[in-house]
Structures are given as C-alpha cells and as structure tokens.
Design a protein around this motif. Structure first.
Motif, PDB file in Angstrom:
ATOM      1  N   TYR A   1      -3.697  30.591 -44.455  1.00  0.00           N
ATOM      2  CA  TYR A   1      -4.449  29.802 -43.510  1.00  0.00           C
ATOM      3  C   TYR A   1      -5.278  30.711 -42.588  1.00  0.00           C
ATOM      4  N   VAL A   2      -6.307  30.143 -41.916  1.00  0.00           N
ATOM      5  CA  VAL A   2      -6.909  31.119 -41.132  1.00  0.00           C
ATOM      6  C   VAL A   2      -6.396  31.206 -39.657  1.00  0.00           C
ATOM      7  N   TYR A   3      -5.872  29.881 -39.272  1.00  0.00           N
ATOM      8  CA  TYR A   3      -5.167  29.882 -37.988  1.00  0.00           C
ATOM      9  C   TYR A   3      -3.806  30.203 -38.010  1.00  0.00           C
ATOM     10  N   LYS A   4      -3.511  31.577 -37.531  1.00  0.00           N
ATOM     11  CA  LYS A   4      -2.261  31.915 -37.461  1.00  0.00           C
ATOM     12  C   LYS A   4      -1.654  31.837 -35.948  1.00  0.00           C
ATOM     13  N   ILE A   5      -0.498  31.088 -35.769  1.00  0.00           N
ATOM     14  CA  ILE A   5      -0.098  31.039 -34.247  1.00  0.00           C
ATOM     15  C   ILE A   5       1.554  31.476 -34.182  1.00  0.00           C
ATOM     16  N   ASN A   6       1.796  32.184 -33.415  1.00  0.00           N
ATOM     17  CA  ASN A   6       3.121  32.801 -33.122  1.00  0.00           C
ATOM     18  C   ASN A   6       3.978  31.485 -32.939  1.00  0.00           C
ATOM     19  N   LEU A   7       5.040  31.247 -33.522  1.00  0.00           N
ATOM     20  CA  LEU A   7       5.925  29.964 -33.374  1.00  0.00           C
ATOM     21  C   LEU A   7       6.621  29.846 -32.125  1.00  0.00           C
ATOM     22  N   THR A   8       6.994  30.827 -31.426  1.00  0.00           N
ATOM     23  CA  THR A   8       7.528  30.739 -30.183  1.00  0.00           C
ATOM     24  C   THR A   8       6.563  30.210 -29.107  1.00  0.00           C
ATOM     25  N   GLY A   9       5.277  31.049 -29.296  1.00  0.00           N
ATOM     26  CA  GLY A   9       4.192  30.114 -28.439  1.00  0.00           C
ATOM     27  C   GLY A   9       3.847  28.771 -28.791  1.00  0.00           C
ATOM     28  N   TRP A  10       3.972  28.429 -30.160  1.00  0.00           N
ATOM     29  CA  TRP A  10       3.772  26.989 -30.481  1.00  0.00           C
ATOM     30  C   TRP A  10       4.837  26.338 -30.103  1.00  0.00           C
ATOM     31  N   GLY A  11       5.937  26.701 -29.943  1.00  0.00           N
ATOM     32  CA  GLY A  11       7.167  26.075 -29.697  1.00  0.00           C
ATOM     33  C   GLY A  11       7.165  25.664 -28.254  1.00  0.00           C
ATOM     34  N   TRP A  12       6.730  26.587 -27.304  1.00  0.00           N
ATOM     35  CA  TRP A  12       6.506  26.085 -25.953  1.00  0.00           C
ATOM     36  C   TRP A  12       5.269  25.110 -25.703  1.00  0.00           C
ATOM     37  N   ILE A  13       4.423  25.359 -26.513  1.00  0.00           N
ATOM     38  CA  ILE A  13       2.954  24.094 -26.366  1.00  0.00           C
ATOM     39  C   ILE A  13       3.600  22.845 -26.537  1.00  0.00           C
ATOM     40  N   LEU A  14       4.442  22.604 -27.743  1.00  0.00           N
ATOM     41  CA  LEU A  14       5.022  21.521 -28.172  1.00  0.00           C
ATOM     42  C   LEU A  14       6.032  21.061 -27.138  1.00  0.00           C
ATOM     43  N   VAL A  15       6.889  21.668 -26.617  1.00  0.00           N
ATOM     44  CA  VAL A  15       7.904  21.148 -25.345  1.00  0.00           C
ATOM     45  C   VAL A  15       7.097  20.806 -24.349  1.00  0.00           C
ATOM     46  N   VAL A  16       6.190  21.401 -23.651  1.00  0.00           N
ATOM     47  CA  VAL A  16       5.235  20.889 -22.712  1.00  0.00           C
ATOM     48  C   VAL A  16       4.606  19.692 -22.947  1.00  0.00           C
ATOM     49  N   LEU A  17       3.776  19.542 -24.062  1.00  0.00           N
ATOM     50  CA  LEU A  17       3.204  18.465 -24.403  1.00  0.00           C
ATOM     51  C   LEU A  17       4.027  17.330 -24.744  1.00  0.00           C
ATOM     52  N   GLY A  18       5.129  17.444 -25.436  1.00  0.00           N
ATOM     53  CA  GLY A  18       6.450  16.418 -25.403  1.00  0.00           C
ATOM     54  C   GLY A  18       6.799  15.919 -24.346  1.00  0.00           C
ATOM     55  N   VAL A  19       6.796  16.763 -23.317  1.00  0.00           N
ATOM     56  CA  VAL A  19       7.212  16.170 -21.787  1.00  0.00           C
ATOM     57  C   VAL A  19       6.085  15.443 -21.296  1.00  0.00           C
ATOM     58  N   VAL A  20       5.055  15.816 -21.487  1.00  0.00           N
ATOM     59  CA  VAL A  20       3.719  14.868 -20.848  1.00  0.00           C
ATOM     60  C   VAL A  20       3.727  13.622 -21.692  1.00  0.00           C
ATOM     61  N   ALA A  21       3.709  13.721 -22.890  1.00  0.00           N
ATOM     62  CA  ALA A  21       3.576  12.633 -23.872  1.00  0.00           C
ATOM     63  C   ALA A  21       4.767  11.478 -23.568  1.00  0.00           C
ATOM     64  N   VAL A  22       5.878  12.036 -23.235  1.00  0.00           N
ATOM     65  CA  VAL A  22       6.934  11.002 -22.851  1.00  0.00           C
ATOM     66  C   VAL A  22       6.774  10.337 -21.612  1.00  0.00           C
ATOM     67  N   ILE A  23       6.349  11.144 -20.763  1.00  0.00           N
ATOM     68  CA  ILE A  23       5.933  10.611 -19.345  1.00  0.00           C
ATOM     69  C   ILE A  23       4.562   9.499 -19.407  1.00  0.00           C
ATOM     70  N   ALA A  24       3.661   9.717 -20.525  1.00  0.00           N
ATOM     71  CA  ALA A  24       2.598   9.056 -20.642  1.00  0.00           C
ATOM     72  C   ALA A  24       3.011   7.689 -21.382  1.00  0.00           C
ATOM     73  N   GLY A  25       3.980   7.836 -22.383  1.00  0.00           N
ATOM     74  CA  GLY A  25       4.427   6.871 -23.178  1.00  0.00           C
ATOM     75  C   GLY A  25       5.238   5.683 -22.183  1.00  0.00           C
ATOM     76  N   VAL A  26       6.032   6.318 -21.388  1.00  0.00           N
ATOM     77  CA  VAL A  26       6.777   5.378 -20.524  1.00  0.00           C
ATOM     78  C   VAL A  26       5.575   4.807 -19.309  1.00  0.00           C
ATOM     79  N   GLY A  27       4.606   5.583 -18.915  1.00  0.00           N
ATOM     80  CA  GLY A  27       3.578   4.730 -17.973  1.00  0.00           C
ATOM     81  C   GLY A  27       2.856   3.830 -18.794  1.00  0.00           C
ATOM     82  N   ILE A  28       2.461   3.931 -20.130  1.00  0.00           N
ATOM     83  CA  ILE A  28       1.734   2.964 -20.906  1.00  0.00           C
ATOM     84  C   ILE A  28       2.634   1.508 -21.198  1.00  0.00           C
ATOM     85  N   LEU A  29       3.977   1.919 -21.448  1.00  0.00           N
ATOM     86  CA  LEU A  29       4.814   0.749 -21.485  1.00  0.00           C
ATOM     87  C   LEU A  29       5.089  -0.114 -20.019  1.00  0.00           C
TER      88      LEU A  29
END
Length: 138
Positions: free
Chosen positions: A54-82
């Motif tokens: 695949y053209v895009y190669k991502i370090n999985l540790t860096g990818w993991g931190w991106i997912l954790v941060v975006l996941g926390v923001v998504a949980v906050i947004a989900g609660v806000g939407i509800l």
C-alpha cells in the motif's frame, strides 16, 4: 392547510430526530471502539497485519495514538449530540469527515472494517447535516 403542514413537520421530525440519535450513538460507540483499537495498536505493533502493499505506510504506534485521541473526542462529541448541543453537530461532522480519510489510510490493516466505517461515517455526516432543530420544532 396549517394542520397538514404541522403534521408533515412532525413526521419529518421523528425521522430526523431518530437519525440524530442514531448518529450520536454511532459517534459514541465509534469513539469507544477507536480508543480500544488505538490501545491495541500502541500495545503491540504485531496485532495489525498489513494486507498487501500500500502506498501509505503508517507507524502503528503513531496510528494508535491518533486513534486514542480521536476516539476520546468522538466520545465527547457523541455525548454532546445526544444531549442536543449545537457545537457537537459541527464537531461530529468534522470528526466523521476526518474519520473517513483516516479509515481510507487504514485500509491495508483492516480493509473490511475500514469500508464499513466509511459507510457509517457517511451516514453520520448526513444525519448531522440534515438535522435543524428550529426547523422541526412543533
């Protein structure tokens, strides 16, 4: 005539309100799943195996931190939407858009999951974009 317009608004309100609640729940659950997915990527790089070249190669540790941060923001947004916060709709649309791009980049690691998540993100964007509480108020 006025009653017919009012009945149409109420019918639309149920459909759209149901969509916004579903979008809020999806944001909340997707956020939790992203946090768990991120933790697994941080904990062990060998949890996710790449499928082909695949053209895009991502370090999985860096990818993991991106997912954790975006996941926390998504949980906050989900609660806000509800809870009906206006800012949460805008944040939800932005997060779902960003999630679509990130899931595209994650295709080599989990292709089926990424395609499903892209479809869910499209629904979330639609549901949050069409909901206008002042338009559907009784």
């Amino acid at each position: 005539m006025a009653q017919q317009v009012h009945a149409t608004k109420l019918a639309n309100s149920g459909w759209v309100s149901g969509g916004i609640v579903f979008a809020g729940v999806l944001m909340l659950v997707n956020g939790i799943l992203a946090i768990l997915q991120g933790i697994s990527a941080i904990a062990a790089d060998d949890v996710w195996a790449r499928v082909g070249a695949y053209v895009y190669k991502i370090n999985l540790t860096g990818w993991g931190w991106i997912l954790v941060v975006l996941g926390v923001v998504a949980v906050i947004a989900g609660v806000g939407i509800l809870k009906g916060f206006e800012w949460a709709r805008a944040v939800g649309i932005a997060l779902a858009s960003l999630s679509m791009v990130l899931q595209f980049l994650f295709l080599p690691y989990a292709p089926i999951w990424s395609i499903i998540m892209i479809a869910i993100d499209m629904f979330v964007i639609w549901a949050l974009a069409v909901y206008h509480p002042e338009k559907y108020a009784a």
